[in-house]
Design an enzyme around this catalytic site. Structure first.
Site, PDB file in Angstrom:
ATOM      1  N   CYS A 246      -2.287  -0.329   7.435  1.00  0.00           N
ATOM      2  CA  CYS A 246      -1.463   0.867   7.214  1.00  0.00           C
ATOM      3  C   CYS A 246      -1.567   1.808   8.402  1.00  0.00           C
ATOM      4  CB  CYS A 246      -1.891   1.582   5.935  1.00  0.00           C
ATOM      5  SG  CYS A 246      -1.376   0.717   4.446  1.00  0.00           S
TER       6      CYS A 246
ATOM      7  N   CYS B  26      -6.277   1.999   5.400  1.00  0.00           N
ATOM      8  CA  CYS B  26      -6.794   0.732   5.928  1.00  0.00           C
ATOM      9  C   CYS B  26      -6.212   0.497   7.326  1.00  0.00           C
ATOM     10  CB  CYS B  26      -6.441  -0.421   4.985  1.00  0.00           C
ATOM     11  SG  CYS B  26      -4.701  -0.902   5.008  1.00  0.00           S
TER      12      CYS B  26
ATOM     13  N   HIS C 114       0.825  -1.202   0.000  1.00  0.00           N
ATOM     14  CA  HIS C 114       0.000   0.000   0.000  1.00  0.00           C
ATOM     15  C   HIS C 114       0.868   1.264   0.000  1.00  0.00           C
ATOM     16  CE1 HIS C 114      -3.932  -2.056   1.575  1.00  0.00           C
ATOM     17  NE2 HIS C 114      -3.489  -2.559   0.443  1.00  0.00           N
TER      18      HIS C 114
ATOM     19  N   GLU D 162       0.833   3.993   1.709  1.00  0.00           N
ATOM     20  CA  GLU D 162       1.322   4.515   2.993  1.00  0.00           C
ATOM     21  C   GLU D 162       2.550   3.730   3.445  1.00  0.00           C
ATOM     22  OE1 GLU D 162      -1.703   3.556   2.040  1.00  0.00           O
ATOM     23  OE2 GLU D 162      -3.255   4.295   3.389  1.00  0.00           O
TER      24      GLU D 162
HETATM   25 ZN   LIG Z   1      -3.401   0.184   3.498  1.00  0.00          ZN
END
Ligand SMILES: [Zn+2]
Ligand SMILES: [Zn+2]
Length: 159
Positions: A102, A99, A71, A73
């Site tokens: 993260c 999410c 992801h 981040e």
């Molecule tokens: Zn994430």
């Protein structure tokens, strides 16, 4: 009279541009880590370097989610780690509300504020975590005027 873009919109615009490099179209996510109005790291959601891209070979589904990419981040944090840059007391500007995984990593890395553009399945686990960590979150809006100023500049350059 031309108006300068405010800081929050300046960073969010960059996150939105960075998202265009994402390799999984399930979500084009970009992020920038900011300390004292300086960008210290950036990321988008993409495969491990050298691995196949969803956009080329299709997604890698587990339980209905594509799990191939790191992801955005996480990639921003990893970029700082590889470069030896501390993420303590940093803000993140990320195109989509993060999410849970993260968010946990961001809290552990010392992120002190989450700025996001799109609401993306706002997860109550994330909201609770941010509250427990006393980390505020804010949805940033971008004034059309700055997008149009930029588009106008580009159009003029083409002629
Ligand atoms: Zn994430
Ligand atoms: Zn994918």
């Amino acid at each position: 009279m031309r108006k300068r873009i405010p800081w929050k919109q300046y960073f969010m615009m960059q996150a939105l541009v960075i998202a265009q490099r994402s390799t999984c179209d399930r979500a084009l996510v970009g992020s920038v880590l900011v300390k004292a109005n300086r960008i210290i790291g950036t990321g988008y959601n993409g495969s491990v370097s050298g691995e196949a891209h969803c956009d080329d070979v299709g997604h890698q589904f587990v339980d209905g989610h594509c799990v191939r990419t790191i992801h955005s981040e996480m990639n921003s944090l990893i970029q700082c780690a590889r470069n030896g840059v501390s993420t303590d007391n940093t803000e993140i500007y990320v195109t989509h509300f993060p999410c849970y995984n993260c968010s946990k990593a961001l809290m552990q890395a010392g992120i002190k504020k989450v700025n996001y553009y799109f609401d993306y399945h706002d997860n109550p686990l994330v909201i609770d975590l941010l509250k427990d960590c006393e980390v505020p979150y804010e949805q940033i809006k971008i004034n059309r005027q700055y997008v149009e100023q930029l588009a106008h500049k580009l159009e003029n350059a083409e002629n």
